[in-house]
Design a protein around this motif. Structure first.
Motif, short mmCIF file in Angstrom:
data_model
loop_
_atom_site.label_atom_id
_atom_site.label_comp_id
_atom_site.label_asym_id
_atom_site.label_seq_id
_atom_site.Cartn_x
_atom_site.Cartn_y
_atom_site.Cartn_z
N UNK A 111 3.66 1.54 -9.46
CA UNK A 111 5.20 1.81 -8.98
C UNK A 111 5.53 0.92 -7.68
N UNK A 112 6.72 0.75 -7.28
CA UNK A 112 7.24 -0.06 -6.23
C UNK A 112 6.62 0.32 -4.73
N UNK A 113 6.30 1.35 -4.37
CA UNK A 113 5.87 1.76 -3.22
C UNK A 113 4.51 1.18 -2.99
N UNK A 114 3.51 1.28 -4.21
CA UNK A 114 2.24 0.81 -4.13
C UNK A 114 2.37 -0.87 -4.13
N UNK A 115 3.49 -1.26 -4.71
CA UNK A 115 3.69 -2.74 -4.69
C UNK A 115 3.90 -3.33 -3.36
N UNK A 116 4.61 -2.63 -2.65
CA UNK A 116 4.97 -2.94 -1.27
C UNK A 116 3.64 -2.78 -0.22
N UNK A 117 3.08 -1.72 -0.58
CA UNK A 117 1.63 -1.54 0.42
C UNK A 117 0.75 -2.62 0.04
N UNK A 118 0.42 -3.10 -1.16
CA UNK A 118 -0.55 -3.82 -1.59
C UNK A 118 0.02 -5.42 -0.98
N UNK A 119 1.30 -5.57 -1.00
CA UNK A 119 1.73 -6.91 -0.57
C UNK A 119 1.52 -7.14 0.91
#
Length: 276
Positions: A111-119
């Protein structure tokens, strides 16, 4: 200007030239980040192999091998094991993600939230790691060649930046392949000379200075062999995790297809086994 400085200068110019030559290969985002997904196995395998190298490999690891024998080689055998698992299963699966960047795959999966966290969470660690690598390189260059540490860090960083920005993944992977050729040539040559001068592998092992209760395999300053065994087990587990996770699957996204990704993983496994 002495010979060492001249050679380093020529090598830096060569890296910049690689970036300039491959600038025409980059016309889309896919070209820039993964070579358009059209690279052959020998290129992808070389860059997968080189991602496990840093200044520590030739300084800390070499020093540890000199002091404790075979023990440090466990790390590189664990890398080879990780690449073997790439070959047997993970590399084709990573190529079949069919994304431009790994972060896209994370977004698809988590999902998008985890994408931002990982980035964003990975950025500080990446900056610190790059700084440590450059500092290690500067220490060695200063000790061996007498180069100024600050100048070495700034100049090396700029050369890598210019090469990668102008040429994208094509330039980076091409430079990795050239470095692989140089490293393997030097490694094999040094190994042959060491074996010949040392009277053979058996003589080197027999004459290795070990303390009482120690061995060439586990090294010195070890009270319990079981500690070495536990350490080796978790090193294998750690390196397996590093080479077989989604964040580090980017190397196989550049492969032409799943077969090339699988061959690339096998090449990295063979090179790591020989090079250690």
């Amino acid at each position: 200007m002495d010979l060492n400085t001249t050679i380093v200068g020529i090598y830096f110019l060569f890296l910049i030239a690689i970036g300039w030559m491959f600038r025409t290969f980059t016309s889309t985002t896919s070209d820039y980040f993964r070579g358009g997904g059209s690279m052959l196995w020998w290129m992808v395998g070389a860059t997968a192999f080189m991602t496990q190298f840093s200044a520590w490999t030739f300084t800390g690891a070499a020093g540890k091998a000199y002091a404790d024998g075979f023990a440090v080689a466990v790390i590189f055998l664990a890398n080879a094991f990780g690449y073997l698992m790439n070959y047997l299963y993970f590399a084709p699966k990573f190529r079949q993600l069919r994304v431009v960047t790994v972060i896209e795959a994370i977004r698809m999966r988590f999902g998008k939230f985890n994408e931002q966290v990982f980035t964003w969470s990975g950025m500080p660690n990446s900056v610190i790691s790059a700084g440590i690598w450059l500092n290690g390189l500067a220490i060695i260059a200063s000790g061996i060649f007498g180069f100024d540490m600050t100048t070495t860090i700034v100049l090396t960083g700029l050369v890598v930046l210019v090469m990668s920005v102008t040429g994208g993944s094509w330039a980076v992977i091409a430079s990795d392949f050239m470095q692989m050729v140089i490293i393997m040539a030097v490694t094999v040559t040094c190994a042959v000379v060491a074996i010949v001068q040392g009277g053979g592998v058996g003589e080197i092992i027999n004459n290795f200075p070990t303390q009482e209760g120690a061995s060439f395999v586990s090294g010195n300053n070890l009270n319990y062999l079981s500690i070495f065994g536990i350490w080796a087990f978790f090193i294998f587990f750690k390196q397996f995790s590093i080479t077989n996770n989604m964040l580090n699957s980017y190397r196989y996204l550049a492969a032409k297809d799943s077969k090339n990704a699988k061959k690339a993983a096998l090449l990295a496994c063979i090179l790591m086994t020989m090079g250690h």
